[in-house]
Write a protein that holds these residues in place. Sequence first.
Motif, PDB file in Angstrom:
ATOM      1  N   LEU A 179      -5.729 101.532  77.445  1.00 27.18           N
ATOM      2  CA  LEU A 179      -6.413 100.257  77.649  1.00 27.18           C
ATOM      3  C   LEU A 179      -5.936  99.639  78.958  1.00 27.18           C
ATOM      4  CD1 LEU A 179      -6.232  98.750  74.048  1.00 27.18           C
ATOM      5  CD2 LEU A 179      -8.193  99.833  75.161  1.00 27.18           C
ATOM      6  N   HIS A 181      -6.465  96.499  81.983  1.00 25.98           N
ATOM      7  CA  HIS A 181      -7.018  95.193  82.342  1.00 25.98           C
ATOM      8  C   HIS A 181      -7.871  95.391  83.583  1.00 25.98           C
ATOM      9  CE1 HIS A 181      -4.956  92.527  79.521  1.00 25.98           C
ATOM     10  NE2 HIS A 181      -3.894  93.288  79.676  1.00 25.98           N
ATOM     11  N   SER A 182      -9.169  95.546  83.384  1.00 24.76           N
ATOM     12  CA  SER A 182     -10.059  95.860  84.494  1.00 24.76           C
ATOM     13  C   SER A 182     -10.193  94.691  85.451  1.00 24.76           C
ATOM     14  CB  SER A 182     -11.446  96.254  83.965  1.00 24.76           C
ATOM     15  OG  SER A 182     -11.355  97.416  83.176  1.00 24.76           O
ATOM     16  N   LYS A 185     -11.919  91.055  84.870  1.00 20.71           N
ATOM     17  CA  LYS A 185     -12.339  90.909  83.481  1.00 20.71           C
ATOM     18  C   LYS A 185     -11.172  90.436  82.624  1.00 20.71           C
ATOM     19  CE  LYS A 185     -15.744  94.611  83.985  1.00 20.71           C
ATOM     20  NZ  LYS A 185     -16.203  95.928  83.498  1.00 20.71           N
ATOM     21  N   LYS A 187     -10.896  90.932  79.258  1.00 15.41           N
ATOM     22  CA  LYS A 187     -10.559  91.874  78.194  1.00 15.41           C
ATOM     23  C   LYS A 187     -10.170  93.238  78.759  1.00 15.41           C
ATOM     24  CE  LYS A 187     -13.575  89.758  74.713  1.00 15.41           C
ATOM     25  NZ  LYS A 187     -14.695  89.992  73.762  1.00 15.41           N
ATOM     26  N   GLN A 188      -9.355  93.942  77.977  1.00 14.63           N
ATOM     27  CA  GLN A 188      -8.992  95.303  78.351  1.00 14.63           C
ATOM     28  C   GLN A 188     -10.159  96.252  78.065  1.00 14.63           C
ATOM     29  OE1 GLN A 188      -5.322  95.497  75.932  1.00 14.63           O
ATOM     30  NE2 GLN A 188      -4.291  96.101  77.817  1.00 14.63           N
ATOM     31  N   GLU A 189     -10.223  97.326  78.838  1.00 18.62           N
ATOM     32  CA  GLU A 189     -11.241  98.345  78.631  1.00 18.62           C
ATOM     33  C   GLU A 189     -10.555  99.709  78.557  1.00 18.62           C
ATOM     34  OE1 GLU A 189     -15.337  97.019  80.642  1.00 18.62           O
ATOM     35  OE2 GLU A 189     -13.722  97.285  82.095  1.00 18.62           O
ATOM     36  N   ARG A 281     -19.502 103.662  83.066  1.00 19.58           N
ATOM     37  CA  ARG A 281     -18.565 103.362  81.987  1.00 19.58           C
ATOM     38  C   ARG A 281     -17.148 103.813  82.352  1.00 19.58           C
ATOM     39  NH1 ARG A 281     -21.012 106.077  78.325  1.00 19.58           N
ATOM     40  NH2 ARG A 281     -22.563 104.460  78.042  1.00 19.58           N
ATOM     41  N   ARG A 284     -15.876 101.672  85.071  1.00 18.88           N
ATOM     42  CA  ARG A 284     -15.798 100.303  84.555  1.00 18.88           C
ATOM     43  C   ARG A 284     -16.347  99.284  85.551  1.00 18.88           C
ATOM     44  NH1 ARG A 284     -10.727  99.988  84.747  1.00 18.88           N
ATOM     45  NH2 ARG A 284     -10.580 102.109  85.527  1.00 18.88           N
ATOM     46  N   GLU A 286     -18.935  96.463  86.787  1.00 19.44           N
ATOM     47  CA  GLU A 286     -19.645  95.365  86.138  1.00 19.44           C
ATOM     48  C   GLU A 286     -21.150  95.608  86.168  1.00 19.44           C
ATOM     49  OE1 GLU A 286     -19.613  91.875  83.982  1.00 19.44           O
ATOM     50  OE2 GLU A 286     -17.836  92.838  84.830  1.00 19.44           O
TER      51      GLU A 286
END
Length: 313
Positions: A179, A181-182, A185, A187-189, A281, A284, A286
Amino acid sequence: MKSGRTLITPDQASTLIAAFLHERASVIADTTVATYARKLATFHEWWQQHEPTLPVSETLATRYACWLATPGTRSKASQGLHLSAVRQWGCFLLAAGHLSVNPFAAVSGPPRARWLRHRLLTRTNLQTLLKQFPVTTLVGQRDYLLAALMIRTGARESELAAANIGDLTEYGEEGSLLLLHSKGKAKQEPVVVRPDLSTKLWAYLRQRYPDGHFPSQDPLFTNHHPHSRGERMTTRGMRKQLKAGFKEAGLAQPHVTALSLRLSGGALAYRKGASPSELKRTMRHESIQTTQVLIDQVNRIRFGAERYLDDIQ
């Protein structure tokens, strides 16, 4: 901004800009700090001369962006760099509690370039780079993993620097999920760490923690120098190690940076059959438009009409 917070005026800005640059100096390259300093000096001078009564606000941010876009004064790339500097300063002010929102985040810069400045490396280039890291040492293993994760998962330096051991989850034969931290953003991805790379990553951690206990809040990547052993590795430290790797691999050229690894991995995945949505994806992004810039560059090289003229010699 919330009531109760002091409005930030031009007179207060010098101290807050200096604090921001001091904080950034510990984690980013000196050249980047110098760039931020120049761009913020331009902003501060404009603020004092053109809008001295306005505090930090979306109105101030919008007017500054309009001034930067005055025809014939700056290139689009220069406008983007100036806005990036004030956005980062706004992030600092937000994190430090001086603001409740970052007013500069809402200001969009000029359209993105349709051609990437960073050089895309070939598969051979990337394999040559990875072979430069001596995996018989803990430092070599770490540096190999940093480069490999950037190439194969699209991880950014800042994301790997912020990652903790608890962000990594093993899924047996399927590898691991990390996970991150993008960028930009809250939230974590997740990114997928494929089985072979997952095995190497966990082996590195087991060498750091022979008892098999992995503290979840400890950094995923640390320094191993005697004077800073166990401390979180910074983006600055990562760039230094990768720069040395590029030099050893004969790849130390203009526009070859850590970002080249992320972009090159994405380009190679697309060439091997990854769909635009799969690539978006993994990277990551946007927006699919950001992914399309990379795809267009790959396709321009692969499918340019120039290939039909090879018989003219």
